[in-house]
Design an enzyme around this catalytic site. Structure first.
Site, PDB file in Angstrom:
ATOM      1  N   SER A 119       0.987  -1.280   0.036  1.00 26.71           N
ATOM      2  CA  SER A 119       0.135   0.044  -0.027  1.00 26.71           C
ATOM      3  C   SER A 119       0.728   1.306  -0.059  1.00 26.71           C
ATOM      4  O   SER A 119       1.980   1.239   0.470  1.00 26.71           O
ATOM      5  CB  SER A 119      -0.858   0.082   1.255  1.00 26.71           C
TER       6      SER A 119
ATOM      7  N   GLU B 228       0.130   3.641   1.656  1.00 29.88           N
ATOM      8  CA  GLU B 228      -0.056   4.084   3.053  1.00 29.88           C
ATOM      9  C   GLU B 228       1.421   4.174   3.613  1.00 29.88           C
ATOM     10  O   GLU B 228       1.841   4.909   4.564  1.00 29.88           O
ATOM     11  CB  GLU B 228      -1.021   3.711   3.763  1.00 29.88           C
TER      12      GLU B 228
ATOM     13  N   TYR C 186      -2.362   0.156  10.012  1.00 30.45           N
ATOM     14  CA  TYR C 186      -2.498  -0.223   8.668  1.00 30.45           C
ATOM     15  C   TYR C 186      -1.318  -0.160   7.912  1.00 30.45           C
ATOM     16  O   TYR C 186      -0.853  -1.143   7.446  1.00 30.45           O
ATOM     17  CB  TYR C 186      -3.583   0.245   7.928  1.00 30.45           C
TER      18      TYR C 186
HETATM   19  P1  NDP Z   1     -11.441  -5.422   0.505  1.00 30.01           P
HETATM   20  O1  NDP Z   1     -11.428  -4.787   1.900  1.00 30.01           O
HETATM   21  O2  NDP Z   1     -12.663  -5.188  -0.486  1.00 30.01           O
HETATM   22  O3  NDP Z   1     -11.368  -7.076   0.707  1.00 30.01           O
HETATM   23  C1  NDP Z   1     -10.422  -7.687   1.324  1.00 30.01           C
HETATM   24  C2  NDP Z   1     -11.071  -9.040   1.849  1.00 30.01           C
HETATM   25  O4  NDP Z   1      -9.947  -9.287   3.008  1.00 30.01           O
HETATM   26  C3  NDP Z   1     -12.376  -9.039   2.378  1.00 30.01           C
HETATM   27  O5  NDP Z   1     -13.200  -9.352   1.230  1.00 30.01           O
HETATM   28  C4  NDP Z   1     -12.055 -10.147   3.426  1.00 30.01           C
HETATM   29  O6  NDP Z   1     -12.777 -11.461   2.643  1.00 30.01           O
HETATM   30  C5  NDP Z   1     -10.814 -10.313   3.515  1.00 30.01           C
HETATM   31  N1  NDP Z   1     -10.133 -10.359   5.103  1.00 30.01           N
HETATM   32  C6  NDP Z   1      -9.256 -10.942   5.807  1.00 30.01           C
HETATM   33  N2  NDP Z   1      -9.310 -10.348   6.885  1.00 30.01           N
HETATM   34  C7  NDP Z   1     -10.071  -9.453   7.168  1.00 30.01           C
HETATM   35  C8  NDP Z   1     -10.289  -8.545   8.219  1.00 30.01           C
HETATM   36  N3  NDP Z   1      -9.772  -8.631   9.178  1.00 30.01           N
HETATM   37  N4  NDP Z   1     -11.347  -7.721   8.041  1.00 30.01           N
HETATM   38  C9  NDP Z   1     -11.711  -7.486   6.796  1.00 30.01           C
HETATM   39  N5  NDP Z   1     -11.652  -8.283   5.789  1.00 30.01           N
HETATM   40  C10 NDP Z   1     -10.784  -9.291   6.015  1.00 30.01           C
HETATM   41  O7  NDP Z   1      -9.958  -4.818   0.082  1.00 30.01           O
HETATM   42  P2  NDP Z   1      -9.553  -4.310  -1.564  1.00 30.01           P
HETATM   43  O8  NDP Z   1     -10.335  -5.530  -2.463  1.00 30.01           O
HETATM   44  O9  NDP Z   1     -10.043  -3.083  -1.656  1.00 30.01           O
HETATM   45  O10 NDP Z   1      -8.069  -4.652  -1.560  1.00 30.01           O
HETATM   46  C11 NDP Z   1      -6.999  -5.807  -1.442  1.00 30.01           C
HETATM   47  C12 NDP Z   1      -5.874  -5.705  -0.922  1.00 30.01           C
HETATM   48  O11 NDP Z   1      -5.243  -4.448  -1.431  1.00 30.01           O
HETATM   49  C13 NDP Z   1      -6.149  -5.285   0.772  1.00 30.01           C
HETATM   50  O12 NDP Z   1      -5.020  -5.874   1.247  1.00 30.01           O
HETATM   51  C14 NDP Z   1      -5.842  -3.833   0.807  1.00 30.01           C
HETATM   52  O13 NDP Z   1      -5.286  -3.339   1.926  1.00 30.01           O
HETATM   53  C15 NDP Z   1      -4.813  -3.329  -0.374  1.00 30.01           C
HETATM   54  N6  NDP Z   1      -4.822  -2.167  -0.895  1.00 30.01           N
HETATM   55  C16 NDP Z   1      -6.268  -1.380  -1.185  1.00 30.01           C
HETATM   56  C17 NDP Z   1      -6.171  -0.394  -1.793  1.00 30.01           C
HETATM   57  C18 NDP Z   1      -7.420   0.122  -2.405  1.00 30.01           C
HETATM   58  O14 NDP Z   1      -7.572   1.438  -2.424  1.00 30.01           O
HETATM   59  N7  NDP Z   1      -8.605  -0.629  -2.468  1.00 30.01           N
HETATM   60  C19 NDP Z   1      -5.002   0.219  -1.917  1.00 30.01           C
HETATM   61  C20 NDP Z   1      -3.857  -0.150  -1.538  1.00 30.01           C
HETATM   62  C21 NDP Z   1      -3.825  -1.556  -1.160  1.00 30.01           C
HETATM   63  P3  NDP Z   1     -13.277 -12.650   3.620  1.00 30.01           P
HETATM   64  O15 NDP Z   1     -14.492 -11.865   4.414  1.00 30.01           O
HETATM   65  O16 NDP Z   1     -14.051 -13.546   2.429  1.00 30.01           O
HETATM   66  O17 NDP Z   1     -12.301 -13.231   4.159  1.00 30.01           O
END
Ligand code: NDP
Length: 319
Positions: free
Chosen positions: A127, A129, A151
């Site tokens: 990220s 961040e 984070y």
């Molecule tokens: P989402 O929040 O949409 O999806 C993340 C998935 O991780 C969830 O659907 C969930 O799936 C699973 N998960 C596992 N542990 C947890 C938890 N403790 N709390 C919540 N969800 C959890 O994220 P994005 O698809 O937007 O992002 C994908 C990755 O990229 C993430 O790691 C994010 O930090 C990173 N990222 C995203 C950015 C953005 O702008 N979107 C920018 C930079 C990095 P389930 O419930 O099925 O297990």
């Protein structure tokens, strides 16, 4: 022709769903992992009509035995680790969950691949961040990290783990250092979703105020469906390396709000209230990106900038 196999941790999320769609179209056999698929929100997969095109397993990312068993069962060519608590704001309230979900899963995957099969290619969702406030300097792959939230600290730790395993064990692992990327599939808590959905309701006649925190922060906002291609391209390269993925255009949150209301024919100043309770304990003021390495070596470049993203987000509200 033997189809390639991909395993996506976090397949139910925004990026996981778009990546699954992208890989299905590339003729991969796509497998996914959710913490508990019976309880997970699968609306993203449904909206892309993917339910019957991917095979999803439940596993606890933080338990090594479960992660190793799943990888052993599938023996994928590529693993994408996109799972984890993805909200910067929430990470101040739930720091332990943020650290556990963003670090333990990837270390378990690294260990499992080290033990089972060095040929598996791995992508880690890093990220922007991690950079913190770069004081106006556009961050590239050599810019030092100054994480300013639990984070970002979790993502930075995972980044160094990935580096360490790449150097020590010659695994093929890449970290994509992605700047913000949006779509209709982003969780409802994301500020961009909140702004667009509230503004659209106001445009339809509701009498409500849009409450926001700081508007003077700057970010680089891109379009998620095209960012997943960059993830895949990283794993098709000759060498495993890290890449900054962004549009290269920076705007303030006020610019974002102004553009949303403007596209709806409204004046944002009449509808927005600043709520200090929404200020984060620490926030990045200015975040800017230099995505030139991806352009040069992956031949990847963002087609959509902030105004295009806003238009597509607004359009999706009326579909
Ligand atoms: P989402 O929040 O949409 O999806 C993340 C998935 O991780 C969830 O659907 C969930 O799936 C699973 N998960 C596992 N542990 C947890 C938890 N403790 N709390 C919540 N969800 C959890 O994220 P994005 O698809 O937007 O992002 C994908 C990755 O990229 C993430 O790691 C994010 O930090 C990173 N990222 C995203 C950015 C953005 O702008 N979107 C920018 C930079 C990095 P389930 O419930 O099925 O297990």
């Amino acid at each position: 022709m033997i189809k390639k196999k991909a395993l996506i941790f976090g397949i139910t999320g925004q990026d996981g769903s778009y990546l699954a769609n992208f890989l299905v179209n590339k003729k991969y056999n796509v497998y996914g992992c959710s913490r508990n698929i019976n309880k997970a929100n699968i609306s993203n997969l449904d909206s892309l009509l993917l339910r019957d095109k991917v095979k999803i397993f439940s596993a606890s990312n933080h338990l090594y035995e479960e992660v190793e068993k799943l990888i052993h069962q599938i023996m994928p060519d590529e693993i994408y680790y996109l799972s984890g608590q993805s909200s910067v704001g929430l990470s101040f309230k739930k720091p332990i969950e943020s650290l556990n979900s963003n670090i333990l899963g990837i270390i378990n995957i690294l260990e499992a691949c080290r033990n089972l099969n060095h040929q598996i290619r791995i992508y880690y969702a890093g990220s922007s961040e991690c950079f913190g406030d770069t004081n106006g300097i556009s961050a590239n792959e050599l810019t030092p990290f100054h994480p300013q939230s639990p984070y970002a600290i979790a993502k930075s730790s995972a980044y160094w783990l990935v580096n360490n395993y790449r150097d020590s064990y010659k695994l093929y692992i890449c970290t994509g250092i992605l700047f913000n990327h949006e779509s209709p599939l982003r969780p409802k808590w994301a500020v961009t979703q909140k702004i667009v959905s509230t503004a659209c309701r106001i445009a339809q006649g509701t009498n409500e105020k849009l409450k926001l925190g700081r508007l003077d922060i700057s970010r680089d906002w891109g379009w998620a469906p095209e960012y997943v291609e960059a993830m895949w391209l990283m794993l098709q390269s000759n060498n495993p390396e890290d890449y900054v993925i962004a549009t290269g255009e920076t705007n303030t949150l006020e610019d974002f709000v102004n553009e949303v209301f403007d596209q709806l024919g409204l004046n944002w100043k009449k509808h927005v209230e600043i709520d200090e309770k929404l200020f984060r304990p620490s926030d990045i003021h200015l975040s800017t990106a230099d995505p030139n390495k991806a352009k040069e070596f992956l031949r990847w470049e963002a087609k959509y900038k902030m105004n295009d993203v806003i238009k597509m987000l607004i359009d999706s509200q009326y579909m």
